[in-house]
Design a protein around this motif. Structure first.
Motif, PDB file in Angstrom:
ATOM      1  N   ARG A  70     -52.982 -85.523  22.630  1.00 49.00           N
ATOM      2  CA  ARG A  70     -53.803 -85.327  23.823  1.00 49.00           C
ATOM      3  C   ARG A  70     -53.345 -84.091  24.565  1.00 49.00           C
ATOM      4  O   ARG A  70     -52.158 -83.767  24.587  1.00 49.00           O
ATOM      5  CB  ARG A  70     -53.704 -86.547  24.734  1.00 49.00           C
ATOM      6  N   LYS A 118     -60.070 -78.134  20.426  1.00 43.73           N
ATOM      7  CA  LYS A 118     -60.081 -79.160  21.476  1.00 43.73           C
ATOM      8  C   LYS A 118     -61.323 -80.016  21.315  1.00 43.73           C
ATOM      9  O   LYS A 118     -62.434 -79.508  21.234  1.00 43.73           O
ATOM     10  CB  LYS A 118     -60.072 -78.509  22.854  1.00 43.73           C
ATOM     11  N   THR A 120     -63.333 -83.288  22.984  1.00 45.36           N
ATOM     12  CA  THR A 120     -63.487 -84.201  24.114  1.00 45.36           C
ATOM     13  C   THR A 120     -64.259 -85.427  23.627  1.00 45.36           C
ATOM     14  O   THR A 120     -65.337 -85.285  23.054  1.00 45.36           O
ATOM     15  CB  THR A 120     -64.232 -83.515  25.278  1.00 45.36           C
ATOM     16  N   VAL A 128     -62.544 -90.930  28.994  1.00 41.45           N
ATOM     17  CA  VAL A 128     -62.725 -89.632  28.337  1.00 41.45           C
ATOM     18  C   VAL A 128     -61.351 -89.050  28.006  1.00 41.45           C
ATOM     19  O   VAL A 128     -60.463 -88.992  28.868  1.00 41.45           O
ATOM     20  CB  VAL A 128     -63.525 -88.660  29.236  1.00 41.45           C
ATOM     21  N   TYR A 129     -61.189 -88.638  26.763  1.00 42.91           N
ATOM     22  CA  TYR A 129     -59.928 -88.064  26.284  1.00 42.91           C
ATOM     23  C   TYR A 129     -60.163 -86.650  25.760  1.00 42.91           C
ATOM     24  O   TYR A 129     -61.210 -86.365  25.181  1.00 42.91           O
ATOM     25  CB  TYR A 129     -59.349 -88.920  25.144  1.00 42.91           C
ATOM     26  N   GLU A 130     -59.155 -85.798  25.949  1.00 40.05           N
ATOM     27  CA  GLU A 130     -59.194 -84.451  25.386  1.00 40.05           C
ATOM     28  C   GLU A 130     -58.082 -84.339  24.349  1.00 40.05           C
ATOM     29  O   GLU A 130     -56.897 -84.431  24.692  1.00 40.05           O
ATOM     30  CB  GLU A 130     -59.011 -83.401  26.490  1.00 40.05           C
TER      31      GLU A 130
END
Length: 197
Positions: A70, A118, A120, A128-130
């Motif tokens: 992450r 990256k 998302t 929500v994760y990046e």
């Protein structure tokens, strides 16, 4: 009196067992653990954002070692290209965006740049994760899936804490505590062998 320690562990995602462990004092930074890993080419390593270390990411990229983790909330990066973007209904999980980004890091007092991917992603609970990775070949869904596999290490630690008395130490010395942790890890391996038999 109080003290603390950290057990850093590399877990084989297929066998669900520890393949490498290192015990450090609680105040040492998590990223320092990375230097002790000896990974073969084309490995895929997945870890939490506490282990973010851009210099190590650059070294792994050179060594053809892949990673997924992450992105830190305070990370400073430059978006080079937006490859994909979509809006999803609030109750739907999936990839929201894919970008190529540049992150800066220092090596030998020189500023250098690493190019990463990256992704998302929104999960089934609406979080929500990046994610960032140096692998440009796998799909965006695979990036999210690989990070989800990281949760296996949390379940392994949960099993260790439930099956063994790690909340209480029989010794107050560093060697005594380390010995108890190593004995716990050995006992866990023996339980897995018995289960397989």
């Amino acid at each position: 009196k109080k003290g603390g320690l950290k057990v850093h562990m590399l877990v084989d995602a297929h066998a669900d067992i520890a393949t490498f462990a290192r015990i450090s004092e609680a105040k040492s930074h998590d990223k320092n653990f990375m230097q002790y890993l000896n990974l073969p080419k084309h490995s895929m390593i997945v870890f939490d954002k506490a282990y973010n270390y851009y210099l190590q990411f650059a070294n792994w990229t050179t060594q053809e070692i892949n990673f997924v983790c992450r992105l830190k909330d305070n990370a400073v990066y430059e978006v080079i290209e937006e490859l994909f973007k979509q809006s999803l209904p609030d109750n739907q999980k999936g990839v929201l965006k894919e970008e190529h980004i540049h992150l800066k890091y220092k090596e030998d007092n020189q500023e250098k740049t690493i190019c990463l991917r990256k992704v998302t992603y929104r999960d089934e609970y609406g979080f929500v994760y990046e994610f960032i990775t140096n692998n440009f070949l796998i799909s965006t869904e695979e990036v999210a899936f690989l990070y989800k596999k990281r949760w296996n290490i949390e379940t392994l630690f949960k099993k260790l804490k439930q099956n063994f008395q790690l909340h209480f130490f029989y010794s107050e010395t560093e060697n005594g505590i380390k010995t108890q942790v190593w004995c716990t890890l050995i006992a866990q391996l023996l339980m897995i062998v018995l289960k397989i038999k």
